[in-house]
Structures are given as structure tokens and as C-alpha cells.
Design a protein around this motif. Structure first.
Motif, PDB file in Angstrom:
ATOM      1  N   SER A   1      10.676   8.589  42.830  1.00  0.00           N
ATOM      2  CA  SER A   1      11.928   9.121  43.363  1.00  0.00           C
ATOM      3  C   SER A   1      12.568  10.190  42.482  1.00  0.00           C
ATOM      4  O   SER A   1      13.525  10.842  42.901  1.00  0.00           O
ATOM      5  CB  SER A   1      12.926   7.988  43.587  1.00  0.00           C
TER       6      SER A   1
ATOM      7  N   LEU B   1      13.649  13.841  43.845  1.00  0.00           N
ATOM      8  CA  LEU B   1      13.439  13.811  45.288  1.00  0.00           C
ATOM      9  C   LEU B   1      14.617  14.475  46.007  1.00  0.00           C
ATOM     10  O   LEU B   1      15.758  14.045  45.886  1.00  0.00           O
ATOM     11  CB  LEU B   1      13.283  12.363  45.736  1.00  0.00           C
TER      12      LEU B   1
ATOM     13  N   TYR C   1      13.700  12.728  51.768  1.00  0.00           N
ATOM     14  CA  TYR C   1      12.719  11.684  52.060  1.00  0.00           C
ATOM     15  C   TYR C   1      12.950  11.147  53.461  1.00  0.00           C
ATOM     16  O   TYR C   1      13.919  10.439  53.710  1.00  0.00           O
ATOM     17  CB  TYR C   1      12.802  10.559  51.022  1.00  0.00           C
TER      18      TYR C   1
ATOM     19  N   ARG D   1       8.271  14.012  52.121  1.00  0.00           N
ATOM     20  CA  ARG D   1       9.048  14.132  50.887  1.00  0.00           C
ATOM     21  C   ARG D   1       9.052  15.574  50.383  1.00  0.00           C
ATOM     22  O   ARG D   1       8.042  16.276  50.502  1.00  0.00           O
ATOM     23  CB  ARG D   1       8.456  13.251  49.775  1.00  0.00           C
TER      24      ARG D   1
END
Length: 256
Positions: free
Chosen positions: A26, A29, A32, A239
């Protein structure tokens, strides 16, 4: 962390992108979309990051496929079926980024599987494209074709080469190191770096590769351009990162 922007030209350099404990890989990120049953409500798909870049569904359908982090996937039977978010990420040619998703292709023809671009401004932006030879191609464009790179996947006869268009699920990752060189863009299929070659290689440093309207789009590029052929594909676990993912991180994502 790179200084990709979250809206307009606002830099993310001073924004802390937190680790999210229950999301694998993560760090950094920016978006997502699980595209799973749990995180889909009607024509809206939930972005699980703090930026809340939810996607709007236009056509297509959702399946119960068990792939990625959560059961469920998005099925698109043409390039008119898309998931889109209009946020501006403010990408620059000398900054790192990565994007990744699961994909199962039934058929494709000269069309984008993923993009952050606006074709109306000299095609500025990035995309993962089904090239005319049936292979994947990564575009990173300030303006086409005089200030851009295009990195093309090809069959070199080695064991590393993987055909993405065989009707099976594959994990796709594209990373970019900010070098402005064609080989700074790497394509991975099922965590294996693919053989690539240069089709265009003249991107300059320090130039924007996004515009004031460069939507994030799954299964197409910016609308109304006539540059998309036809896709029939299924997607999951989409992502975007503000950095170049490592091989170990790509391995993790592809084993979900």
C-alpha cells in the motif's frame, strides 16, 4: 516518493500516503479499485485509498470471478464499456510511477486496456495499449510522436515471454523509473519482466505527461477520439502508485 499531483498541479511531495494495514503493497498507493462485489455499488466502484478516487462505470457487468484480493471482477465486452475517474494526477516525464491490475483477455484489437490521458491534447498521457501486432505497448507521451516513448512487448523466443491474450487470467504491471528512456518503462506479466523494444524514444525530461483533463480510465482512452478498436476483457484489482514498484512487490501482487 515522487511529486505526482492529486488535483490540478498540487504536488504530492509533502503529502503522506499512508500504509493501509489490510491492503497488500500500500505504500505510495494513489488509487485502488478492487472491482470486487464488496467494493462496488451500482455504477460506482470504490477507491480504497484516502484520495477517494471512486470510478464511474459505463456499461459492462460484474462477475463473481475469484481473482485478486477480493472475489469479483469487471467484464467489458467493448471499448465503450469503461470505468473512469476524472481526477488530475499531474504526471511528469521525470517522475516514477507504476500501475497494475489483473486481466483476462478474450479478444482485443488496437485498443487501450488502461490509460491516464487526453487524446485531444496531442495524445498526452500514459496508457497500456494493444498494439497492431497483438502485443502490449506502453505509451508515455508529452506530444505524439515528437516527445514521447513507446515501449513494445514482443516474442523474443525466450522462456520469459508470456502471451497475455490466451483467455487466461494474468497479472499485469507497468513500472516507470522517470529516466525518460524507452527501457525505463518495464512491462511485467505474472511478475516476469517481459522482453521489450523501442518503437519511439524521444521523451524530454521535465515535461508534463498529463493535462488539465486526463481521466483515469480502465478499458479505453479519452472518449471521442476514434483511436480505440475493440476489447473484450475482464479486469480486477486495479492500482496506481507514485513510485516504481520493486520486483519483490510485483511478486506479492501477482500471487494474490
Amino acid at each position: 516518493m515522487s511529486n505526482m499531483a492529486c488535483s490540478g498541479d498540487v504536488s504530492l511531495r509533502n503529502v503522506v500516503v499512508r500504509n493501509i494495514p489490510d491492503i497488500l503493497v500500500s505504500d505510495g498507493l494513489l488509487l485502488y479499485w478492487p472491482l470486487s462485489n464488496e467494493y462496488t455499488d451500482g455504477d460506482t466502484v470504490t477507491d480504497r485509498t484516502e484520495f477517494e478516487r471512486d470510478g464511474t462505470v459505463d456499461g459492462g457487468s460484474f462477475t463473481d470471478t475469484d481473482i485478486g484480493s477480493d472475489p469479483g471482477a469487471y467484464y467489458a465486452s467493448s471499448t465503450s464499456h469503461t470505468v473512469t475517474n476524472g481526477d488530475i494526477l499531474g504526471l511528469q516525464s521525470d517522475e516514477e510511477f507504476s500501475y497494475a491490475f489483473w486481466m483476462r483477455v478474450e479478444s482485443a484489437s488496437s485498443a487501450a486496456f488502461f490509460s491516464i490521458n487526453y487524446d485531444g491534447d496531442d495524445h498526452r498521457g500514459v496508457d497500456l495499449w494493444q498494439d497492431g501486432n497483438g502485443e502490449l505497448a506502453c505509451h508515455i507521451i508529452h506530444w505524439w510522436s515528437g516527445n514521447a516513448i513507446k515501449t513494445v512487448h514482443y516474442d523474443d523466443g525466450s522462456e520469459d515471454y508470456i502471451n497475455h491474450e490466451d483467455g487466461n487470467w494474468h497479472h499485469i504491471t507497468v513500472t516507470y523509473d522517470g529516466s525518460t528512456d524507452w527501457d525505463g518503462c518495464k512491462i511485467y506479466i505474472d511478475s516476469v519482466q517481459q522482453p521489450t523494444e523501442a518503437s519511439n524514444d524521444n521523451l524530454e525530461p521535465g515535461v508534463p505527461i498529463g493535462t488539465n483533463y486526463s481521466p483515469i480510465r480502465l478499458n479505453g482512452r479519452s472518449s471521442g477520439t476514434g483511436h480505440d478498436g475493440g476489447n473484450e476483457a475482464e479486469f480486477a484489482d486495479v492500482r496506481i502508485y507514485d513510485r516504481e514498484l520493486s520486483q519483490n512487490e510485483i511478486d506479492e501482487l501477482s500471487k494474490q
